[in-house]
Design an enzyme around this catalytic site. Structure first.
Site, mmCIF file in Angstrom:
data_model
loop_
_atom_site.group_PDB
_atom_site.id
_atom_site.type_symbol
_atom_site.label_atom_id
_atom_site.label_comp_id
_atom_site.label_asym_id
_atom_site.label_seq_id
_atom_site.Cartn_x
_atom_site.Cartn_y
_atom_site.Cartn_z
ATOM 1 N N GLU A 180 0.796 -1.224 0.000
ATOM 2 C CA GLU A 180 0.000 0.000 0.000
ATOM 3 C C GLU A 180 0.833 1.281 0.000
ATOM 4 O OE1 GLU A 180 -2.851 -0.127 3.203
ATOM 5 O OE2 GLU A 180 -3.695 -2.024 2.575
ATOM 6 N N GLU A 381 -5.587 -8.704 0.955
ATOM 7 C CA GLU A 381 -6.192 -8.358 2.242
ATOM 8 C C GLU A 381 -7.674 -8.116 2.015
ATOM 9 O OE1 GLU A 381 -4.569 -5.060 4.487
ATOM 10 O OE2 GLU A 381 -2.507 -5.692 4.075
#
Ligand code: IFM
Length: 478
Positions: A180, A381
């Protein structure tokens, strides 16, 4: 509190079989600072999250990752838990300051020894390791030299990637360079709610470029060392108006369409286009130039960034909802978002306050596979925090987390719908294996399918973990 989402979902997200293609990968994910603890053990150096969490007012209740889930000492027990759940894959991250306490130069072999033992333990249990090199715990020494605003940090990541590959490359096939990058660039250097807590649009934009450069340089280093599969993990969301969340075919005004397009460029294409297409969208360059100039983007950077990448890991929790709002100032996490509002949706939410919109995952996966067809996809995720209650009256204790199971089930069905629609989705990893240190929220938000009592370190399978074990056995929802 129980949030019942079922009544609000279309039937394809709640009913029927959803069996995945043969060879589909099932697993769970964690990250070093969130679970390891042992921040002073084995020669580890300090990271930006050690510093940030000790700064008063930055993390709820002053929580730190000092002990976390004590996974550093309990990894063998945790691998046994994973094996008991039938996980085929475990995604974890390496703590850079455990391996290189100062972020460059001398290597701390005791740090590498820990990951060596973990990878061996996983191998013995038949679980495939998915290694993330960088999940936000930057060595503090590098931050003191400018952190991600400094171009040099990208080169240091590549050097560190080579070091870790040198020790684990004989047993690890899949390598993730970064987790991320958008979040660390724009929450770490823009809004400052994450470490290192800087609040400056220019720094955030510089960091964002240096992250994608780091991905390219680390990919080159890993390939040269013989790495087989390379992944970049992003926090990706479909960008939509509130009306589109209710009805994907809803009419959108020109002003709202412009807001959607601009935020999609900032959130998704700012990262994906340089990596997968070797160019920045013109809208992004205009915003970067306005806030930071273009001097930090060197002539050959886009060539260095645009390296063959095998997989994009998608971390999906909720859609990004926007609308045009003339006169609105830019949000500090979104330089260039002037005139755009981020409204709250009137739908059920998780304990993070995040709206539950499983259909957003189908939309996202289909969009990514259409726009970037050359790359495979993996949900790296997906999960939810809810207010869990441990029922000690039942033998051994139980956590009846029906909300989490419903969240996971509806998202799995959404992922399955995307596969049916042609998305090249290779696997699904739950966030998270264990309750853990949820960054600025400390230990107040529990994402685990395994409950952790942070006072005793007792692990307890929640109902969602037992449900997930069944999903893995059936290769989906049979
Ligand atoms: O806990 C985080 C993780 O570290 C990165 N993705 C989102 C999760 C939930 O906030």
């Amino acid at each position: 509190m129980t949030v019942t989402t079922r009544g609000t979902l279309p039937s394809y997200l709640t009913e029927g079989r959803a069996v995945f293609p043969e060879g589909f990968i099932w697993g769970a994910a964690t990250a070093s600072y969130q679970i390891e603890g042992a921040v002073r053990d084995g020669g580890r150096g300090p990271s930006v999250w050690d510093t940030f969490s000790r700064t008063p007012g930055k993390v709820a209740s002053g929580h730190t990752g000092d002990v976390a889930c004590d996974h550093y000492h309990r990894y063998a027990e945790d691998v046994r838990l994973m094996a008991g759940l039938g996980l085929g894959a475990y995604r974890f991250s390496i703590s850079w300051p455990r391996v290189q306490p100062d972020g460059s130069g001398p290597v701390n072999t005791r740090g590498l020894d820990f990951y060596d033992r973990l990878v061996d333990e996983l191998g013995d249990a038949g679980i495939t390791p998915y290694v993330t090199l960088y999940h936000w715990d930057l060595p503090q020494t590098l931050e003191d030299r400018g952190g991600w605003t400094s171009r040099d940090t990208a080169y240091r990541l590549a050097e560190y990637a080579e070091v870790v590959h040198g020790r684990l490359g004989d047993r690890v096939r899949n390598w993730t360079t970064l987790n991320e990058p958008w979040v660390q660039a724009f929450l770490g250097y823009g809004s400052g709610v994450h470490a290192p807590g800087r609040t400056d649009a220019r720094s955030a934009l510089l960091a964002s470029h240096h992250f994608v450069l780091a991905h390219g340089l680390a990919t080159q280093a890993l390939r040269a060392a013989g790495a087989q599969e390379i992944m970049l993990v992003i926090n990706s969301s479909p960008v939509m108006t509130p009306e589109q969340v209710q009805d994907p075919a809803a009419e959108v005004s020109q002003a709202d369409a412009e807001a959607v397009h601009r935020v999609d460029c900032l959130l998704n294409r700012q990262i994906l286009d340089p990596v997968l297409r070797g160019e920045y969208p013109a809208e992004v360059l205009e915003i970067v130039e306005r806030h930071a100039g273009l001097g930090h983007i060197h002539d050959d950077d886009l060539r260095a960034i645009n390296q063959p990448t095998d997989l994009i890991g998608v971390n999906y929790y909720n859609p990004c909802v926007v609308r045009s709002s003339p006169g609105e100032p830019a949000d500090s996490a979104w330089p260039g978002s002037e005139g755009i509002a981020f409204p709250r949706l009137e739908v059920p939410k998780t304990a993070m306050g995040w709206p539950i919109v499983p259909a957003g995952l189908s939309r996202l996966l289909l969009r990514l596979s259409q726009d970037y067809p050359e790359v495979g996809l993996m949900v790296t995720e997906n999960g939810a925090a809810f207010e869990d209650v441990v029922t000690e009256a039942e033998p051994g204790g139980r956590v009846h987390d029906a909300d989490r199971t419903a969240y996971l089930e509806s998202h799995l069905r959404a992922a399955h719908a995307a596969v049916e629609g042609g998305a090249d989705l290779r696997g699904y990893l739950v966030w998270s294996l264990l309750d853990n240190f949820e960054w600025a929220e400390g230990y107040h938000r529990r994402f685990g399918i395994v409950h952790v009592d942070f006072a005793t370190q007792r692990r307890l399978l929640k109902d969602s973990a037992m449900w997930y074990r069944g999903v893995i056995e059936e290769n989906g929802l049979a």
